[in-house]
Write an enzyme that holds these catalytic residues in place. Structure first.
Site, PDB file in Angstrom:
ATOM      1  N   THR A  33      62.650  73.321  73.666  1.00  0.00           N
ATOM      2  CA  THR A  33      63.423  72.710  74.743  1.00  0.00           C
ATOM      3  C   THR A  33      64.188  71.525  74.154  1.00  0.00           C
ATOM      4  O   THR A  33      64.252  71.373  72.938  1.00  0.00           O
ATOM      5  CB  THR A  33      62.501  72.274  75.900  1.00  0.00           C
ATOM      6  OG1 THR A  33      61.478  71.421  75.376  1.00  0.00           O
ATOM      7  CG2 THR A  33      61.868  73.480  76.585  1.00  0.00           C
ATOM      8  N   VAL A  60      64.374  67.773  75.405  1.00  0.00           N
ATOM      9  CA  VAL A  60      63.798  66.432  75.355  1.00  0.00           C
ATOM     10  C   VAL A  60      62.545  66.427  74.475  1.00  0.00           C
ATOM     11  O   VAL A  60      62.312  65.487  73.710  1.00  0.00           O
ATOM     12  CB  VAL A  60      63.458  65.909  76.774  1.00  0.00           C
ATOM     13  CG1 VAL A  60      62.760  64.559  76.716  1.00  0.00           C
ATOM     14  CG2 VAL A  60      64.721  65.820  77.627  1.00  0.00           C
ATOM     15  N   CYS A  61      61.762  67.479  74.550  1.00  0.00           N
ATOM     16  CA  CYS A  61      60.470  67.545  73.846  1.00  0.00           C
ATOM     17  C   CYS A  61      60.551  67.238  72.353  1.00  0.00           C
ATOM     18  O   CYS A  61      59.766  66.429  71.856  1.00  0.00           O
ATOM     19  CB  CYS A  61      59.802  68.890  74.066  1.00  0.00           C
ATOM     20  SG  CYS A  61      59.385  69.222  75.795  1.00  0.00           S
ATOM     21  N   PRO A  62      61.492  67.829  71.610  1.00  0.00           N
ATOM     22  CA  PRO A  62      61.475  67.539  70.173  1.00  0.00           C
ATOM     23  C   PRO A  62      61.772  66.081  69.854  1.00  0.00           C
ATOM     24  O   PRO A  62      61.297  65.559  68.852  1.00  0.00           O
ATOM     25  CB  PRO A  62      62.540  68.471  69.594  1.00  0.00           C
ATOM     26  CG  PRO A  62      63.419  68.839  70.731  1.00  0.00           C
ATOM     27  CD  PRO A  62      62.533  68.804  71.948  1.00  0.00           C
ATOM     28  N   ILE A 120      58.286  64.393  70.317  1.00  0.00           N
ATOM     29  CA  ILE A 120      57.287  64.928  69.388  1.00  0.00           C
ATOM     30  C   ILE A 120      57.569  64.422  67.976  1.00  0.00           C
ATOM     31  O   ILE A 120      56.655  63.980  67.270  1.00  0.00           O
ATOM     32  CB  ILE A 120      57.264  66.470  69.449  1.00  0.00           C
ATOM     33  CG1 ILE A 120      56.726  66.920  70.809  1.00  0.00           C
ATOM     34  CG2 ILE A 120      56.433  67.046  68.309  1.00  0.00           C
ATOM     35  CD1 ILE A 120      56.913  68.404  71.088  1.00  0.00           C
TER      36      ILE A 120
END
Length: 180
Positions: free
Chosen positions: A49, A51-53, A56
């Site tokens: 997706t 925003v997630c990276p 993370i």
């Protein structure tokens, strides 16, 4: 009605995970407790997706600071370990994660996300929940964000350091400042 978690024993968990060396293994709260470590457990909605990276990789880039504070970081989604590994093996320039310094766990049966109160049942994915658990297994901090908002690593580190002072930290407290 939601039940309070802070100040109580955190729900125990053991999950399959992709470890920093890209092997498959397990992560557990019990293991962190045995090793007298703080646990920074964070949930994110899905692999591959947008925003997630960003969050993370931001957590991974600052992992040494968590390690210096005797904290283990664990990222969790409801995706499989195989999807996690594919994402880790994708270059950051291509919306991938690249190498990570902490494990990504797979909550494929949704048990842990449900127990931590972050599961969106109808979608089978987690909200952006972040939990800090002390070495005795007591929940010290929790936040839950809408899935379109990334978390702030500086704030996570600040809160962890504040909790570790054992004192009363006023608003806008920063590491090195006096407690009340």
């Amino acid at each position: 009605m939601a039940e309070r978690m802070v100040g109580k024993q955190a729900p125990q968990f053991t999950m399959e995970a992709v470890l920093p060396d890209k092997s498959f293994g397990k992560v557990s709260l019990e293991e962190n407790m045995k090793n007298d470590k703080w646990t920074v457990l964070f949930f994110y909605p899905m692999d591959f997706t947008f925003v997630c990276p960003t969050e993370i990789t931001a957590m991974s880039d600052r992992y040494d600071e968590f390690e210096d504070l005797d904290a283990e970081v664990i990222g969790v989604s409801t995706d499989t370990i195989h999807t996690h590994l594919a994402w880790i093996n994708t270059d950051r320039k291509e919306n991938g994660l690249g190498d990570l310094k902490y494990p990504l766990a797979a909550d494929t049966n949704h048990v842990v996300a449900r127990e931590y109160g972050v599961l969106i049942e109808e979608e089978g994915i987690a909200l952006r929940g972040l939990f800090i658990i002390n070495p005795e297994g007591e929940m010290q901090y929790q936040t839950v964000f809408h899935n379109n908002i990334g978390r702030d690593v500086d704030e996570t580190l600040r809160v962890l350091q504040a909790l570790q002072t054992g004192g009363l930290c006023p608003a806008n407290w920063r590491p090195g400042q006096k407690t009340l």
